[in-house]
Motif scaffolding. Structure first.
Motif, short mmCIF file in Angstrom:
data_model
loop_
_atom_site.label_atom_id
_atom_site.label_comp_id
_atom_site.label_asym_id
_atom_site.label_seq_id
_atom_site.Cartn_x
_atom_site.Cartn_y
_atom_site.Cartn_z
N ALA A 24 40.46 -51.40 -7.31
CA ALA A 24 39.36 -50.57 -6.81
C ALA A 24 39.86 -49.68 -5.67
CB ALA A 24 38.22 -51.45 -6.30
N PRO A 25 39.25 -48.51 -5.48
CA PRO A 25 39.66 -47.65 -4.37
C PRO A 25 39.51 -48.38 -3.03
CG PRO A 25 38.23 -46.45 -5.86
CD PRO A 25 38.19 -47.90 -6.29
N ALA A 26 40.36 -48.02 -2.08
CA ALA A 26 40.31 -48.59 -0.73
C ALA A 26 40.48 -47.45 0.27
CB ALA A 26 41.40 -49.63 -0.55
N VAL A 27 39.76 -47.53 1.38
CA VAL A 27 39.74 -46.45 2.36
C VAL A 27 40.00 -46.99 3.76
CG1 VAL A 27 38.26 -44.68 3.42
CG2 VAL A 27 38.11 -45.11 0.96
N GLU A 45 51.62 -41.06 14.47
CA GLU A 45 52.63 -40.13 15.00
C GLU A 45 52.81 -38.93 14.07
OE1 GLU A 45 56.22 -42.37 15.45
OE2 GLU A 45 55.45 -43.50 17.17
N ARG A 46 52.65 -39.15 12.79
CA ARG A 46 52.80 -38.07 11.80
C ARG A 46 51.53 -37.27 11.61
NH1 ARG A 46 56.27 -42.18 10.12
NH2 ARG A 46 58.35 -41.43 9.56
N GLY A 47 50.46 -37.65 12.30
CA GLY A 47 49.21 -36.89 12.24
C GLY A 47 48.21 -37.40 11.23
N PHE A 48 48.46 -38.56 10.62
CA PHE A 48 47.52 -39.11 9.66
C PHE A 48 46.42 -39.86 10.41
CE2 PHE A 48 51.57 -39.57 7.00
CZ PHE A 48 51.43 -38.31 6.45
N ARG A 49 45.17 -39.57 10.10
CA ARG A 49 44.05 -40.23 10.78
C ARG A 49 43.20 -41.06 9.84
NH1 ARG A 49 47.12 -39.20 14.14
NH2 ARG A 49 46.84 -37.86 15.92
N SER A 50 43.20 -40.73 8.56
CA SER A 50 42.46 -41.52 7.57
C SER A 50 43.17 -41.39 6.22
CB SER A 50 41.00 -41.05 7.46
OG SER A 50 40.93 -39.69 7.09
N CYS A 51 42.84 -42.32 5.34
CA CYS A 51 43.47 -42.26 4.02
C CYS A 51 42.61 -42.99 3.00
CB CYS A 51 44.88 -42.81 4.08
SG CYS A 51 45.21 -44.37 3.32
N ALA A 52 42.75 -42.57 1.76
CA ALA A 52 42.09 -43.22 0.63
C ALA A 52 43.16 -43.56 -0.39
CB ALA A 52 41.03 -42.32 0.03
N ALA A 53 43.06 -44.73 -0.98
CA ALA A 53 44.02 -45.19 -1.98
C ALA A 53 43.27 -45.42 -3.29
CB ALA A 53 44.68 -46.48 -1.52
N PHE A 54 43.79 -44.84 -4.36
CA PHE A 54 43.18 -44.95 -5.67
C PHE A 54 44.17 -45.60 -6.63
CE2 PHE A 54 41.36 -41.38 -3.46
CZ PHE A 54 40.00 -41.62 -3.58
N PRO A 55 43.79 -46.72 -7.25
CA PRO A 55 44.71 -47.38 -8.17
C PRO A 55 44.94 -46.53 -9.42
CG PRO A 55 42.56 -48.40 -8.30
CD PRO A 55 42.49 -47.40 -7.18
N LEU A 56 46.17 -46.49 -9.87
CA LEU A 56 46.52 -45.86 -11.13
C LEU A 56 46.67 -46.99 -12.14
CD1 LEU A 56 49.22 -43.41 -9.77
CD2 LEU A 56 46.80 -42.94 -10.19
N LEU A 66 47.63 -43.83 -5.92
CA LEU A 66 47.61 -42.47 -5.39
C LEU A 66 47.00 -42.54 -4.00
CD1 LEU A 66 47.79 -39.36 -5.65
CD2 LEU A 66 45.47 -39.44 -6.58
N LEU A 67 47.75 -42.10 -2.99
CA LEU A 67 47.26 -42.09 -1.61
C LEU A 67 46.97 -40.66 -1.19
CD1 LEU A 67 49.81 -44.60 -0.18
CD2 LEU A 67 47.36 -44.89 -0.13
N ILE A 68 45.82 -40.47 -0.58
CA ILE A 68 45.45 -39.16 -0.04
C ILE A 68 45.18 -39.36 1.45
CG2 ILE A 68 43.79 -37.26 -0.09
CD1 ILE A 68 43.32 -37.99 -3.05
N TYR A 69 45.92 -38.62 2.26
CA TYR A 69 45.80 -38.72 3.72
C TYR A 69 45.07 -37.51 4.28
CZ TYR A 69 49.23 -42.47 3.63
OH TYR A 69 49.89 -43.66 3.40
#
Length: 74
Positions: A24-27, A45-56, A66-69
């Motif tokens: 299942a997706p995780a955020v 440090e790299r500027g990522f503040r949130s992310c969503a992970a979607f299972p393939l 699939l990770l979207i930052y």
């Protein structure tokens, strides 16, 4: 390169590991305060503040994530 694991250990507790294991997706809406995010200091440090992970998936089996930052929380 940022590594994670699909295993149920501290490295696999973030969104990617959870999405892979559960199918299942995780955020994470606030990486900086998300204690399950194993590499949160490096991510912030790299500027990522949130992310969503979607299972393939292939059928019912997770085969990747699939990770979207985002550079903003939420």
């Amino acid at each position: 390169i940022i590594l994670t694991t699909r295993e149920d250990d501290p490295v696999g507790q973030g969104p990617a590991g959870r999405a892979f294991r559960t199918g299942a997706p995780a955020v994470s809406n606030d990486i900086g305060n998300d204690e399950s995010f194993f590499y949160r200091e490096r991510a912030v440090e790299r500027g990522f503040r949130s992310c969503a992970a979607f299972p393939l998936k292939f059928g019912d089996k997770s085969i990747g994530v699939l990770l979207i930052y985002a550079d903003e929380m939420g």
